[in-house]
Motif scaffolding. Structure first.
Motif, PDB file in Angstrom:
ATOM      1  N   CYS A  70      -3.217   0.407  -3.633  1.00 30.27           N
ATOM      2  CA  CYS A  70      -3.383  -0.493  -2.496  1.00 30.27           C
ATOM      3  C   CYS A  70      -3.533  -1.927  -2.990  1.00 30.27           C
ATOM      4  CB  CYS A  70      -4.574  -0.083  -1.637  1.00 30.27           C
ATOM      5  SG  CYS A  70      -6.158  -0.302  -2.427  1.00 30.27           S
ATOM      6  N   SER A  78      -2.510   7.077  -5.178  1.00 34.29           N
ATOM      7  CA  SER A  78      -2.462   5.988  -4.211  1.00 34.29           C
ATOM      8  C   SER A  78      -2.617   4.642  -4.910  1.00 34.29           C
ATOM      9  CB  SER A  78      -3.601   6.228  -3.214  1.00 34.29           C
ATOM     10  OG  SER A  78      -3.900   5.069  -2.512  1.00 34.29           O
ATOM     11  N   ASP A 105       0.865  -1.191   0.000  1.00 30.22           N
ATOM     12  CA  ASP A 105       0.000   0.000   0.000  1.00 30.22           C
ATOM     13  C   ASP A 105       0.895   1.232   0.000  1.00 30.22           C
ATOM     14  OD1 ASP A 105      -2.203  -1.704   0.467  1.00 30.22           O
ATOM     15  OD2 ASP A 105      -2.230  -1.305   2.623  1.00 30.22           O
ATOM     16  N   LEU A 127      -9.380   8.805  10.891  1.00 21.96           N
ATOM     17  CA  LEU A 127      -8.789   9.638   9.831  1.00 21.96           C
ATOM     18  C   LEU A 127      -7.703  10.553  10.403  1.00 21.96           C
ATOM     19  CD1 LEU A 127      -9.552   9.284   6.903  1.00 21.96           C
ATOM     20  CD2 LEU A 127     -10.942  11.320   7.037  1.00 21.96           C
ATOM     21  N   MET A 180      -6.915   6.660  -6.610  1.00 22.52           N
ATOM     22  CA  MET A 180      -6.489   5.366  -6.087  1.00 22.52           C
ATOM     23  C   MET A 180      -6.760   4.227  -7.070  1.00 22.52           C
ATOM     24  SD  MET A 180      -7.859   3.573  -2.595  1.00 22.52           S
ATOM     25  CE  MET A 180      -6.567   3.563  -1.415  1.00 22.52           C
ATOM     26  N   MET A 223      -7.470   4.535  10.538  1.00 22.81           N
ATOM     27  CA  MET A 223      -8.540   4.688   9.533  1.00 22.81           C
ATOM     28  C   MET A 223      -9.846   5.128  10.169  1.00 22.81           C
ATOM     29  SD  MET A 223      -7.689   1.185   7.538  1.00 22.81           S
ATOM     30  CE  MET A 223      -8.572   1.215   5.988  1.00 22.81           C
ATOM     31  N   ASP A 225      -4.247   1.786   6.606  1.00 25.88           N
ATOM     32  CA  ASP A 225      -4.409   3.244   6.546  1.00 25.88           C
ATOM     33  C   ASP A 225      -3.468   3.903   5.542  1.00 25.88           C
ATOM     34  OD1 ASP A 225      -2.287   2.361   8.278  1.00 25.88           O
ATOM     35  OD2 ASP A 225      -2.010   4.459   8.865  1.00 25.88           O
ATOM     36  N   ALA A 263      -5.829   9.346   6.134  1.00 30.66           N
ATOM     37  CA  ALA A 263      -5.574   8.392   7.227  1.00 30.66           C
ATOM     38  C   ALA A 263      -4.059   8.263   7.415  1.00 30.66           C
ATOM     39  CB  ALA A 263      -6.232   7.061   6.931  1.00 30.66           C
ATOM     40  N   ILE A 273      -4.603   5.411   2.306  1.00 36.52           N
ATOM     41  CA  ILE A 273      -5.858   6.183   2.394  1.00 36.52           C
ATOM     42  C   ILE A 273      -5.516   7.642   2.682  1.00 36.52           C
ATOM     43  CG2 ILE A 273      -8.102   6.407   3.557  1.00 36.52           C
ATOM     44  CD1 ILE A 273      -7.740   3.689   2.151  1.00 36.52           C
ATOM     45  N   CYS A 329       0.851   5.867  -0.758  1.00 39.14           N
ATOM     46  CA  CYS A 329       0.225   7.066  -1.311  1.00 39.14           C
ATOM     47  C   CYS A 329       1.191   8.241  -1.267  1.00 39.14           C
ATOM     48  CB  CYS A 329      -1.081   7.410  -0.600  1.00 39.14           C
ATOM     49  SG  CYS A 329      -0.889   8.154   1.016  1.00 39.14           S
TER      50      CYS A 329
END
Ligand code: SD4
Length: 328
Positions: free
Chosen positions: A115, A113, A101, A248, A138, A245, A218, A224, A221, A103
């Motif tokens: 994931c 991002s 993952d 946030l 994403m 998450m 997280d 997050a 995200i 970002c």
């Protein structure tokens, strides 16, 4: 907008709540003094941030762009098989598959991002291309892999012998139990300010060791695992993603700073938000780092043992973040 004094009140209330929660009051460690305006600065999570900051600093000290700096910085950890919580060599999921993952955010508020991405050593660079070359923020799983391959990334086996052996040993009990401060490192999150004052951030991880196949934490995200707002500053997280998450955390910290809190106060408040909402919070580690537009930094965590690397004026320090809980 919530008034500054209301936040102070909330902080005091949170502090008073510590007694009710059976906690000692937070030990507030010395917070590094702010950077002089126009001075590049980079912060990143954990000891592996030392090498990562080195790569970022080479760009920043040459007048380079903070986005290039954070990408180059975290790529160091992604490529290092000894960092078993990020990229190549990362712990696999419970089925023995490494999924990543990541970002990235720039000073314009753009974000990219990926994931649940398998087989690609540098997910942060794929995330940057999602930001720059697609209309999306994403991409996930097979779609993210397809995009990466179309962009020229190479499909690789990311499971090292060492990670495979540890996973095979784990299979003997196959119990999912997060380990606090895994080998003293975890996700790498990095935030940089360049000489022009532009703030960018990056966050990349192999996620929770032995997670369920398909689990996303997280780190990819936006808001997050990472959040940057060039008007205010940036914040990033490490530790048990589910807790971050649900609150946030990075977005929360940036908004708290927007409303007048220092980076240190905002990190503490974000940890307290988790404490208030998570009855078994003592079973997990969470660490936050933050920096504001003036170059003031802050960090806070649940359990002792979280440290972060701070580089400016060519010097790098590894700083122990103050923790809510004290050591056992
Ligand atoms: C995540 N924050 O995926 C990341 C790293 C981690 O236990 O696995 N922490 O939750």
């Amino acid at each position: 907008m919530i008034a500054r004094r209301q936040f102070i009140f909330q902080s005091l209330t949170a502090g008073a709540g510590l007694g009710l929660l059976g906690l000692s009051s937070c030990s507030r460690a010395k917070v590094p003094s702010p950077t002089v305006k126009g001075e590049p600065t980079v912060i990143s999570t954990w000891r592996h941030g030392l090498d990562a900051n080195g790569a970022a600093w080479r760009i920043l000290s040459d007048g380079g762009y903070s986005l290039d700096a954070v990408e180059a910085g975290v790529r160091v950890s992604e490529a290092d098989p000894e960092v078993m919580s990020v990229g190549y060599g990362g712990h696999p999921d419970r089925d023995g598959r490494v999924s990543l993952d990541a970002c990235i955010m720039d000073e314009k508020g753009r974000a990219g991002s990926v994931c649940f991405l398998e087989h690609i050593k540098h997910p942060i660079s794929v995330a940057r291309l999602v930001m720059e070359k697609t209309p999306h923020v994403m991409l996930a799983g097979a779609g993210a892999l397809e995009f990466a391959l179309a962009q020229g990334f190479e499909k690789e086996n990311l499971l090292t012998e060492k990670a495979r052996e540890q996973w095979e040993e784990w299979l003997n009990n196959a119990e999912y139990k997060p380990v606090i401060n895994i080998e003293n490192h975890d996700t790498i999150s990095m935030i940089a300010i360049d000489a022009e004052g532009r703030i960018s951030g990056a966050c990349t991880t192999s996620g929770a060791a032995y997670k369920m196949h398909g689990r996303v934490g997280d780190s990819p995200i936006i808001g997050a695992g990472l959040y940057c707002d060039d008007e205010v500053g940036g914040a990033a997280a490490t530790g048990q993603g589910e807790l971050v998450m649900r609150t946030l955390g990075s977005f929360l910290i940036v908004e708290l700073m927007r409303n007048g809190m220092s980076p240190q106060e905002a990190c503490e408040e974000a940890v307290m938000r988790i404490v208030k909402k998570t009855p078994d919070y003592k079973d997990f580690q969470i660490g936050y780092i933050a920096i504001n537009k003036s170059g003031a930094v802050g960090a806070y965590c649940l359990h002792p043992g979280f440290d972060y690397a701070l580089t400016r004026r060519g010097n790098t320090e590894l700083i122990d973040a103050p923790s809510l809980l004290q050591g056992s």
